[in-house]
Design a protein around this motif. Structure first.
Motif, PDB file in Angstrom:
ATOM      1  N   ILE A  52       0.814  -1.210   0.000  1.00  0.00           N
ATOM      2  CA  ILE A  52       0.000   0.000   0.000  1.00  0.00           C
ATOM      3  C   ILE A  52       0.856   1.272   0.000  1.00  0.00           C
ATOM      4  CG2 ILE A  52      -0.281   0.176   2.508  1.00  0.00           C
ATOM      5  CD1 ILE A  52      -2.989   0.746  -0.211  1.00  0.00           C
ATOM      6  N   SER A  53       2.085   1.197   0.479  1.00  0.00           N
ATOM      7  CA  SER A  53       2.964   2.370   0.465  1.00  0.00           C
ATOM      8  C   SER A  53       3.300   2.815  -0.957  1.00  0.00           C
ATOM      9  CB  SER A  53       4.246   2.084   1.245  1.00  0.00           C
ATOM     10  OG  SER A  53       5.002   1.065   0.629  1.00  0.00           O
ATOM     11  N   GLU A  54       3.100   1.938  -1.950  1.00  0.00           N
ATOM     12  CA  GLU A  54       3.355   2.274  -3.353  1.00  0.00           C
ATOM     13  C   GLU A  54       2.109   2.788  -4.071  1.00  0.00           C
ATOM     14  OE1 GLU A  54       6.113   2.542  -4.986  1.00  0.00           O
ATOM     15  OE2 GLU A  54       7.403   1.719  -3.407  1.00  0.00           O
ATOM     16  N   VAL A  55       0.989   2.911  -3.337  1.00  0.00           N
ATOM     17  CA  VAL A  55      -0.262   3.365  -3.936  1.00  0.00           C
ATOM     18  C   VAL A  55      -0.417   4.851  -3.658  1.00  0.00           C
ATOM     19  CG1 VAL A  55      -2.761   3.060  -4.033  1.00  0.00           C
ATOM     20  CG2 VAL A  55      -1.279   1.096  -3.622  1.00  0.00           C
ATOM     21  N   ASP A  56      -0.553   5.635  -4.720  1.00  0.00           N
ATOM     22  CA  ASP A  56      -0.607   7.082  -4.629  1.00  0.00           C
ATOM     23  C   ASP A  56      -1.917   7.556  -3.994  1.00  0.00           C
ATOM     24  OD1 ASP A  56       0.246   9.722  -5.026  1.00  0.00           O
ATOM     25  OD2 ASP A  56      -0.829   9.851  -6.934  1.00  0.00           O
ATOM     26  N   GLY A  57      -1.815   8.135  -2.789  1.00  0.00           N
ATOM     27  CA  GLY A  57      -2.951   8.771  -2.143  1.00  0.00           C
ATOM     28  C   GLY A  57      -4.056   7.855  -1.645  1.00  0.00           C
ATOM     29  N   GLU A  58      -3.793   6.579  -1.472  1.00  0.00           N
ATOM     30  CA  GLU A  58      -4.815   5.634  -1.014  1.00  0.00           C
ATOM     31  C   GLU A  58      -4.294   4.895   0.214  1.00  0.00           C
ATOM     32  OE1 GLU A  58      -7.784   5.189  -2.550  1.00  0.00           O
ATOM     33  OE2 GLU A  58      -7.379   6.433  -4.284  1.00  0.00           O
ATOM     34  N   ASP A  59      -5.236   4.477   1.073  1.00  0.00           N
ATOM     35  CA  ASP A  59      -4.818   3.645   2.200  1.00  0.00           C
ATOM     36  C   ASP A  59      -5.395   2.240   2.092  1.00  0.00           C
ATOM     37  OD1 ASP A  59      -7.429   4.275   2.763  1.00  0.00           O
ATOM     38  OD2 ASP A  59      -7.029   5.090   4.746  1.00  0.00           O
ATOM     39  N   GLU A  60      -6.166   1.979   1.030  1.00  0.00           N
ATOM     40  CA  GLU A  60      -6.627   0.628   0.713  1.00  0.00           C
ATOM     41  C   GLU A  60      -7.165   0.613  -0.709  1.00  0.00           C
ATOM     42  OE1 GLU A  60     -11.024  -0.257   2.094  1.00  0.00           O
ATOM     43  OE2 GLU A  60      -9.776   0.306   3.796  1.00  0.00           O
ATOM     44  N   LEU A  61      -7.216  -0.557  -1.286  1.00  0.00           N
ATOM     45  CA  LEU A  61      -7.791  -0.748  -2.621  1.00  0.00           C
ATOM     46  C   LEU A  61      -8.698  -1.958  -2.583  1.00  0.00           C
ATOM     47  CD1 LEU A  61      -4.751  -0.257  -5.030  1.00  0.00           C
ATOM     48  CD2 LEU A  61      -6.718   1.239  -4.796  1.00  0.00           C
ATOM     49  N   GLU A  62      -9.874  -1.831  -3.135  1.00  0.00           N
ATOM     50  CA  GLU A  62     -10.799  -2.958  -3.172  1.00  0.00           C
ATOM     51  C   GLU A  62     -10.450  -3.892  -4.328  1.00  0.00           C
ATOM     52  OE1 GLU A  62     -14.812  -1.608  -3.286  1.00  0.00           O
ATOM     53  OE2 GLU A  62     -14.549  -0.317  -1.538  1.00  0.00           O
ATOM     54  N   GLU A  63     -10.741  -5.161  -4.134  1.00  0.00           N
ATOM     55  CA  GLU A  63     -10.564  -6.129  -5.211  1.00  0.00           C
ATOM     56  C   GLU A  63     -11.441  -5.713  -6.382  1.00  0.00           C
ATOM     57  OE1 GLU A  63     -11.368  -9.916  -3.391  1.00  0.00           O
ATOM     58  OE2 GLU A  63      -9.785  -9.613  -1.927  1.00  0.00           O
ATOM     59  N   GLY A  64     -10.898  -5.839  -7.586  1.00  0.00           N
ATOM     60  CA  GLY A  64     -11.612  -5.446  -8.795  1.00  0.00           C
ATOM     61  C   GLY A  64     -11.328  -4.035  -9.253  1.00  0.00           C
ATOM     62  N   THR A  65     -10.547  -3.267  -8.477  1.00  0.00           N
ATOM     63  CA  THR A  65     -10.199  -1.897  -8.851  1.00  0.00           C
ATOM     64  C   THR A  65      -9.171  -1.917  -9.976  1.00  0.00           C
ATOM     65  OG1 THR A  65     -10.578  -1.135  -6.587  1.00  0.00           O
ATOM     66  CG2 THR A  65      -9.260   0.295  -8.009  1.00  0.00           C
ATOM     67  N   ASP A  66      -9.415  -1.129 -11.039  1.00  0.00           N
ATOM     68  CA  ASP A  66      -8.456  -1.002 -12.135  1.00  0.00           C
ATOM     69  C   ASP A  66      -7.364  -0.021 -11.723  1.00  0.00           C
ATOM     70  OD1 ASP A  66      -9.844  -2.755 -13.802  1.00  0.00           O
ATOM     71  OD2 ASP A  66     -11.094  -1.151 -14.607  1.00  0.00           O
ATOM     72  N   VAL A  67      -6.113  -0.388 -12.002  1.00  0.00           N
ATOM     73  CA  VAL A  67      -4.967   0.436 -11.628  1.00  0.00           C
ATOM     74  C   VAL A  67      -3.955   0.505 -12.767  1.00  0.00           C
ATOM     75  CG1 VAL A  67      -5.161  -0.017  -9.135  1.00  0.00           C
ATOM     76  CG2 VAL A  67      -3.795  -1.550 -10.556  1.00  0.00           C
ATOM     77  N   THR A  68      -3.103   1.520 -12.690  1.00  0.00           N
ATOM     78  CA  THR A  68      -1.918   1.590 -13.540  1.00  0.00           C
ATOM     79  C   THR A  68      -0.715   1.473 -12.606  1.00  0.00           C
ATOM     80  OG1 THR A  68      -1.791   4.005 -13.434  1.00  0.00           O
ATOM     81  CG2 THR A  68      -3.047   3.046 -15.269  1.00  0.00           C
ATOM     82  N   PHE A  69       0.392   0.941 -13.121  1.00  0.00           N
ATOM     83  CA  PHE A  69       1.568   0.724 -12.277  1.00  0.00           C
ATOM     84  C   PHE A  69       2.800   0.484 -13.130  1.00  0.00           C
ATOM     85  CE2 PHE A  69      -0.261  -3.340 -13.237  1.00  0.00           C
ATOM     86  CZ  PHE A  69       0.798  -4.211 -13.370  1.00  0.00           C
TER      87      PHE A  69
END
Length: 64
Positions: A30-47
């Motif tokens: 989660i420390s690599e996720v910009d501005g979020e403290d959690e992500l739900e399953e099924g969320t589309d992301v770029t990385f």
């Protein structure tokens, strides 16, 4: 790269991203996720990826 959060353990702060271009799911913290403290399953992301101790790891993760 683009992918979808396949699994996220909110108490431990890590998960895996599914991507069609990569053979295995990609670990992220989660420390690599910009501005979020959690992500739900099924969320589309770029990385981006970098080589970690146990294989590729996602960095610079953002909601798509």
């Amino acid at each position: 790269m683009e992918g979808t959060v396949k699994f996220f353990h909110d108490k431990k702060g890590y998960g895996f991203i599914e991507n069609d271009d990569l053979e295995d799911d990609v670990f992220f913290h989660i420390s690599e996720v910009d501005g979020e403290d959690e992500l739900e399953e099924g969320t589309d992301v770029t990385f981006e990826t970098e080589e970690g101790d146990r294989g590729p790891e996602a960095i610079d993760v953002e909601r798509a």
